[in-house]
Write a protein that holds these residues in place. Structure first.
Motif, PDB file in Angstrom:
ATOM      1  N   PRO A  32       0.815  -1.218   0.000  1.00 39.77           N
ATOM      2  CA  PRO A  32       0.000   0.000   0.000  1.00 39.77           C
ATOM      3  C   PRO A  32       0.846   1.265   0.000  1.00 39.77           C
ATOM      4  O   PRO A  32       1.838   1.375   0.727  1.00 39.77           O
ATOM      5  CB  PRO A  32      -0.807  -0.133   1.299  1.00 39.77           C
ATOM      6  N   GLY A  33       0.458   2.214  -0.837  1.00 41.63           N
ATOM      7  CA  GLY A  33       1.199   3.463  -0.944  1.00 41.63           C
ATOM      8  C   GLY A  33       0.375   4.538  -1.620  1.00 41.63           C
ATOM      9  O   GLY A  33      -0.867   4.488  -1.624  1.00 41.63           O
ATOM     10  N   ILE A  34       1.057   5.508  -2.185  1.00 41.55           N
ATOM     11  CA  ILE A  34       0.434   6.616  -2.911  1.00 41.55           C
ATOM     12  C   ILE A  34       0.405   6.237  -4.383  1.00 41.55           C
ATOM     13  O   ILE A  34       1.438   5.912  -4.971  1.00 41.55           O
ATOM     14  CB  ILE A  34       1.228   7.909  -2.716  1.00 41.55           C
ATOM     15  N   ALA A  35      -0.778   6.287  -4.988  1.00 41.51           N
ATOM     16  CA  ALA A  35      -0.933   5.853  -6.376  1.00 41.51           C
ATOM     17  C   ALA A  35      -1.391   7.025  -7.242  1.00 41.51           C
ATOM     18  O   ALA A  35      -2.498   7.551  -7.055  1.00 41.51           O
ATOM     19  CB  ALA A  35      -1.936   4.713  -6.467  1.00 41.51           C
ATOM     20  N   LEU A  36      -0.545   7.440  -8.164  1.00 41.84           N
ATOM     21  CA  LEU A  36      -0.879   8.512  -9.093  1.00 41.84           C
ATOM     22  C   LEU A  36      -1.617   7.917 -10.290  1.00 41.84           C
ATOM     23  O   LEU A  36      -1.129   6.988 -10.936  1.00 41.84           O
ATOM     24  CB  LEU A  36       0.393   9.211  -9.570  1.00 41.84           C
ATOM     25  N   LEU A  37      -2.792   8.462 -10.591  1.00 41.64           N
ATOM     26  CA  LEU A  37      -3.622   7.942 -11.675  1.00 41.64           C
ATOM     27  C   LEU A  37      -4.100   9.106 -12.536  1.00 41.64           C
ATOM     28  O   LEU A  37      -4.784  10.004 -12.049  1.00 41.64           O
ATOM     29  CB  LEU A  37      -4.819   7.181 -11.100  1.00 41.64           C
ATOM     30  N   GLY A  38      -3.727   9.100 -13.804  1.00 45.99           N
ATOM     31  CA  GLY A  38      -4.104  10.182 -14.699  1.00 45.99           C
ATOM     32  C   GLY A  38      -5.452   9.960 -15.361  1.00 45.99           C
ATOM     33  O   GLY A  38      -5.849   8.816 -15.629  1.00 45.99           O
ATOM     34  N   PHE A  39      -6.148  11.054 -15.617  1.00 44.72           N
ATOM     35  CA  PHE A  39      -7.375  11.021 -16.413  1.00 44.72           C
ATOM     36  C   PHE A  39      -7.161  11.975 -17.575  1.00 44.72           C
ATOM     37  O   PHE A  39      -7.353  13.189 -17.448  1.00 44.72           O
ATOM     38  CB  PHE A  39      -8.579  11.424 -15.569  1.00 44.72           C
ATOM     39  N   ALA A  40      -6.720  11.424 -18.699  1.00 36.98           N
ATOM     40  CA  ALA A  40      -6.320  12.230 -19.855  1.00 36.98           C
ATOM     41  C   ALA A  40      -7.540  12.533 -20.711  1.00 36.98           C
ATOM     42  O   ALA A  40      -7.807  11.865 -21.709  1.00 36.98           O
ATOM     43  CB  ALA A  40      -5.249  11.500 -20.658  1.00 36.98           C
ATOM     44  N   SER A  41      -8.285  13.550 -20.309  1.00 32.92           N
ATOM     45  CA  SER A  41      -9.535  13.871 -20.986  1.00 32.92           C
ATOM     46  C   SER A  41      -9.784  15.371 -20.973  1.00 32.92           C
ATOM     47  O   SER A  41      -9.580  16.032 -19.949  1.00 32.92           O
ATOM     48  CB  SER A  41     -10.717  13.177 -20.296  1.00 32.92           C
ATOM     49  N   ASP A  42     -10.230  15.888 -22.097  1.00 33.32           N
ATOM     50  CA  ASP A  42     -10.830  17.214 -22.118  1.00 33.32           C
ATOM     51  C   ASP A  42     -12.146  17.180 -22.892  1.00 33.32           C
ATOM     52  O   ASP A  42     -12.649  18.207 -23.327  1.00 33.32           O
ATOM     53  CB  ASP A  42      -9.883  18.285 -22.661  1.00 33.32           C
ATOM     54  N   GLU A  43     -12.702  15.967 -23.030  1.00 33.06           N
ATOM     55  CA  GLU A  43     -14.001  15.820 -23.698  1.00 33.06           C
ATOM     56  C   GLU A  43     -15.082  16.578 -22.948  1.00 33.06           C
ATOM     57  O   GLU A  43     -15.958  17.210 -23.556  1.00 33.06           O
ATOM     58  CB  GLU A  43     -14.361  14.342 -23.813  1.00 33.06           C
ATOM     59  N   GLY A  44     -15.036  16.541 -21.612  1.00 32.62           N
ATOM     60  CA  GLY A  44     -16.030  17.261 -20.826  1.00 32.62           C
ATOM     61  C   GLY A  44     -15.916  18.760 -21.001  1.00 32.62           C
ATOM     62  O   GLY A  44     -16.931  19.473 -21.009  1.00 32.62           O
ATOM     63  N   ILE A  45     -14.698  19.256 -21.152  1.00 31.25           N
ATOM     64  CA  ILE A  45     -14.490  20.685 -21.391  1.00 31.25           C
ATOM     65  C   ILE A  45     -15.034  21.065 -22.763  1.00 31.25           C
ATOM     66  O   ILE A  45     -15.681  22.110 -22.936  1.00 31.25           O
ATOM     67  CB  ILE A  45     -12.993  21.026 -21.273  1.00 31.25           C
ATOM     68  N   ARG A  46     -14.776  20.215 -23.762  1.00 31.14           N
ATOM     69  CA  ARG A  46     -15.304  20.465 -25.101  1.00 31.14           C
ATOM     70  C   ARG A  46     -16.822  20.550 -25.078  1.00 31.14           C
ATOM     71  O   ARG A  46     -17.423  21.461 -25.659  1.00 31.14           O
ATOM     72  CB  ARG A  46     -14.868  19.326 -26.042  1.00 31.14           C
ATOM     73  N   ARG A  47     -17.434  19.588 -24.407  1.00 26.08           N
ATOM     74  CA  ARG A  47     -18.901  19.576 -24.327  1.00 26.08           C
ATOM     75  C   ARG A  47     -19.427  20.794 -23.575  1.00 26.08           C
ATOM     76  O   ARG A  47     -20.579  21.205 -23.771  1.00 26.08           O
ATOM     77  CB  ARG A  47     -19.373  18.301 -23.619  1.00 26.08           C
ATOM     78  N   ASN A  48     -18.603  21.359 -22.712  1.00 24.54           N
ATOM     79  CA  ASN A  48     -18.992  22.516 -21.904  1.00 24.54           C
ATOM     80  C   ASN A  48     -18.589  23.830 -22.569  1.00 24.54           C
ATOM     81  O   ASN A  48     -18.604  24.882 -21.937  1.00 24.54           O
ATOM     82  CB  ASN A  48     -18.349  22.408 -20.511  1.00 24.54           C
ATOM     83  N   ASN A  49     -18.176  23.738 -23.834  1.00 24.45           N
ATOM     84  CA  ASN A  49     -17.785  24.921 -24.626  1.00 24.45           C
ATOM     85  C   ASN A  49     -16.572  25.646 -24.046  1.00 24.45           C
ATOM     86  O   ASN A  49     -16.446  26.866 -24.178  1.00 24.45           O
ATOM     87  CB  ASN A  49     -18.963  25.904 -24.756  1.00 24.45           C
ATOM     88  N   GLY A  50     -15.691  24.882 -23.398  1.00 24.75           N
ATOM     89  CA  GLY A  50     -14.462  25.466 -22.859  1.00 24.75           C
ATOM     90  C   GLY A  50     -13.287  25.296 -23.810  1.00 24.75           C
ATOM     91  O   GLY A  50     -13.425  24.748 -24.910  1.00 24.75           O
ATOM     92  N   ARG A  51     -12.128  25.749 -23.356  1.00 20.43           N
ATOM     93  CA  ARG A  51     -10.915  25.655 -24.176  1.00 20.43           C
ATOM     94  C   ARG A  51     -10.232  24.317 -23.916  1.00 20.43           C
ATOM     95  O   ARG A  51      -9.843  24.020 -22.793  1.00 20.43           O
ATOM     96  CB  ARG A  51      -9.958  26.804 -23.830  1.00 20.43           C
ATOM     97  N   PRO A  52     -10.065  23.488 -24.939  1.00 16.72           N
ATOM     98  CA  PRO A  52      -9.453  22.174 -24.730  1.00 16.72           C
ATOM     99  C   PRO A  52      -7.956  22.273 -24.460  1.00 16.72           C
ATOM    100  O   PRO A  52      -7.342  23.329 -24.650  1.00 16.72           O
ATOM    101  CB  PRO A  52      -9.736  21.439 -26.042  1.00 16.72           C
ATOM    102  N   GLY A  53      -7.387  21.170 -24.037  1.00 14.22           N
ATOM    103  CA  GLY A  53      -5.957  21.104 -23.742  1.00 14.22           C
ATOM    104  C   GLY A  53      -5.646  20.313 -22.492  1.00 14.22           C
ATOM    105  O   GLY A  53      -4.524  19.877 -22.282  1.00 14.22           O
ATOM    106  N   ALA A  54      -6.663  20.088 -21.646  1.00 12.99           N
ATOM    107  CA  ALA A  54      -6.432  19.420 -20.364  1.00 12.99           C
ATOM    108  C   ALA A  54      -6.110  17.945 -20.504  1.00 12.99           C
ATOM    109  O   ALA A  54      -5.635  17.331 -19.542  1.00 12.99           O
ATOM    110  CB  ALA A  54      -7.640  19.607 -19.445  1.00 12.99           C
ATOM    111  N   ALA A  55      -6.351  17.364 -21.677  1.00 13.95           N
ATOM    112  CA  ALA A  55      -5.988  15.953 -21.866  1.00 13.95           C
ATOM    113  C   ALA A  55      -4.490  15.739 -21.687  1.00 13.95           C
ATOM    114  O   ALA A  55      -4.046  14.639 -21.368  1.00 13.95           O
ATOM    115  CB  ALA A  55      -6.422  15.475 -23.254  1.00 13.95           C
ATOM    116  N   ASP A  56      -3.705  16.797 -21.886  1.00 11.75           N
ATOM    117  CA  ASP A  56      -2.252  16.713 -21.697  1.00 11.75           C
ATOM    118  C   ASP A  56      -1.833  16.967 -20.260  1.00 11.75           C
ATOM    119  O   ASP A  56      -0.642  16.947 -19.940  1.00 11.75           O
ATOM    120  CB  ASP A  56      -1.548  17.734 -22.607  1.00 11.75           C
ATOM    121  N   GLY A  57      -2.803  17.204 -19.378  1.00 10.81           N
ATOM    122  CA  GLY A  57      -2.498  17.553 -17.994  1.00 10.81           C
ATOM    123  C   GLY A  57      -1.730  16.505 -17.214  1.00 10.81           C
ATOM    124  O   GLY A  57      -0.760  16.838 -16.514  1.00 10.81           O
ATOM    125  N   PRO A  58      -2.112  15.219 -17.279  1.00 15.49           N
ATOM    126  CA  PRO A  58      -1.390  14.224 -16.477  1.00 15.49           C
ATOM    127  C   PRO A  58       0.101  14.155 -16.798  1.00 15.49           C
ATOM    128  O   PRO A  58       0.929  14.051 -15.877  1.00 15.49           O
ATOM    129  CB  PRO A  58      -2.102  12.912 -16.830  1.00 15.49           C
TER     130      PRO A  58
END
Length: 302
Positions: A32-58
């Motif tokens: 057991p430890g600290i587990a880093l888990l990425g969610f590489a998505s900006d589909e929700g931002i696109r659907r919300n009419n925002g500026r994409p790019g967050a898929a590269d965040g992780p």
């Protein structure tokens, strides 16, 4: 593990180690430890009419974390990414939730790296599906309520989705939003917050003069919870501090004012999962926002 590289002061002295020297790929039998888990998505931002790019965040967050000094004692793992590449956000959220539930079952502390704030519904589902979650409190540091009523999931709907899921499944859920901006939420959203029993502090009330009283108020709000999900949307910070987000914040709440609320939440000992959302590297000047995100993670795991 391509993002994990950086300075090495002494390859044999653990007191000089940085994150890139201790992080390991997640394996089924890992202690057991600290587990880093990425969610590489900006589909929700696109659907919300925002500026994409967050898929590269992780990937950007890993780069920013790599060179930080090790100040924790638990094992550190990289559990990889769940990506949304085909427009199927709902499927990606379910896959992410399954990963979170599995990590919790194995005794890990999951740290989610977004990606848009659509990560939040996946994180909630992962915690809600775990054993002994009990009464859940969500603490969201965010300029936005993210309580939009929309036919499909977006980055603006996750906490209304969580509220409806909890009601439909007999789960006791409390939602706390800190840093809400009156300039970023419609009257309808404030009404939805009231209807869902959301507790919140607006950004103008989160001041140094009132910090102690407000932190104590949040502690009281969290007392009934058995499990806490802490999430930070980086657009809660001022634009000058966090430019690399879909919706820059004209005012925001400064880091020094947010930290006592984060500390008070963590000090309950009931935070089971944590994530950071809305890091958008294409919009990030000098990697400033990625560095802030990394510092927040670093401070939380100490």
């Amino acid at each position: 593990m391509d993002n994990w590289h950086g300075r090495i002061d002494d390859p044999t002295d653990p007191e000089t180690f940085r994150w890139h020297q201790v992080v390991r790929p997640m394996e089924g039998s890992a202690a057991p430890g600290i587990a880093l888990l990425g969610f590489a998505s900006d589909e929700g931002i696109r659907r919300n009419n925002g500026r994409p790019g967050a898929a590269d965040g992780p990937a950007a967050m890993r780069n920013a974390l790599a060179n930080l000094p090790v100040a924790h004692t638990r094992p550190l793992y990289d559990a990889g990414d769940v990506a949304c590449t085909d427009g199927d956000l709902e499927g990606a959220q379910q896959r992410y939730a399954a990963c979170v539930t599995g990590l919790l079952a194995d005794g890990h502390f999951p740290i989610g790296m977004g990606g848009g704030h659509e990560i939040a519904f996946g994180s909630y589902l992962g915690l809600a599906g775990s054993a002994n979650a009990g009464r859940i409190a969500i603490v969201n540091l965010d300029a936005h309520f993210d309580l939009r009523d929309n036919p499909v999931a977006t980055s603006g709907t996750p906490f209304l989705q969580a509220s409806r899921h909890a009601a439909a499944n007999g789960i006791a859920l409390d939602y706390v939003c800190l840093g809400t901006s009156a300039a970023s939420n419609t009257r309808r959203l404030f009404r939805t917050a009231q209807e869902t029993g959301t507790r919140y502090l607006v950004d103008q009330d989160m001041t140094a003069a009132h910090s102690r009283a407000q932190v104590e108020r949040v502690r009281q709000w969290l007392q009934p919870a058995d499990s806490i999900y802490l999430t930070i949307c980086l657009d809660v910070l001022p634009h000058a501090v966090a430019p690399g987000v879909s919706a820059p914040n004209a005012r925001g709440v400064s880091l020094d004012l947010l930290e006592p609320f984060i500390a008070a939440t963590v000090q309950t000992g009931r935070v089971k999962i944590f994530d950071i959302a809305e890091l958008s590297p294409p919009l990030d000047r000098d990697n400033a926002t990625a560095r802030v995100a990394a510092r927040l993670v670093h401070g939380l795991v100490q």
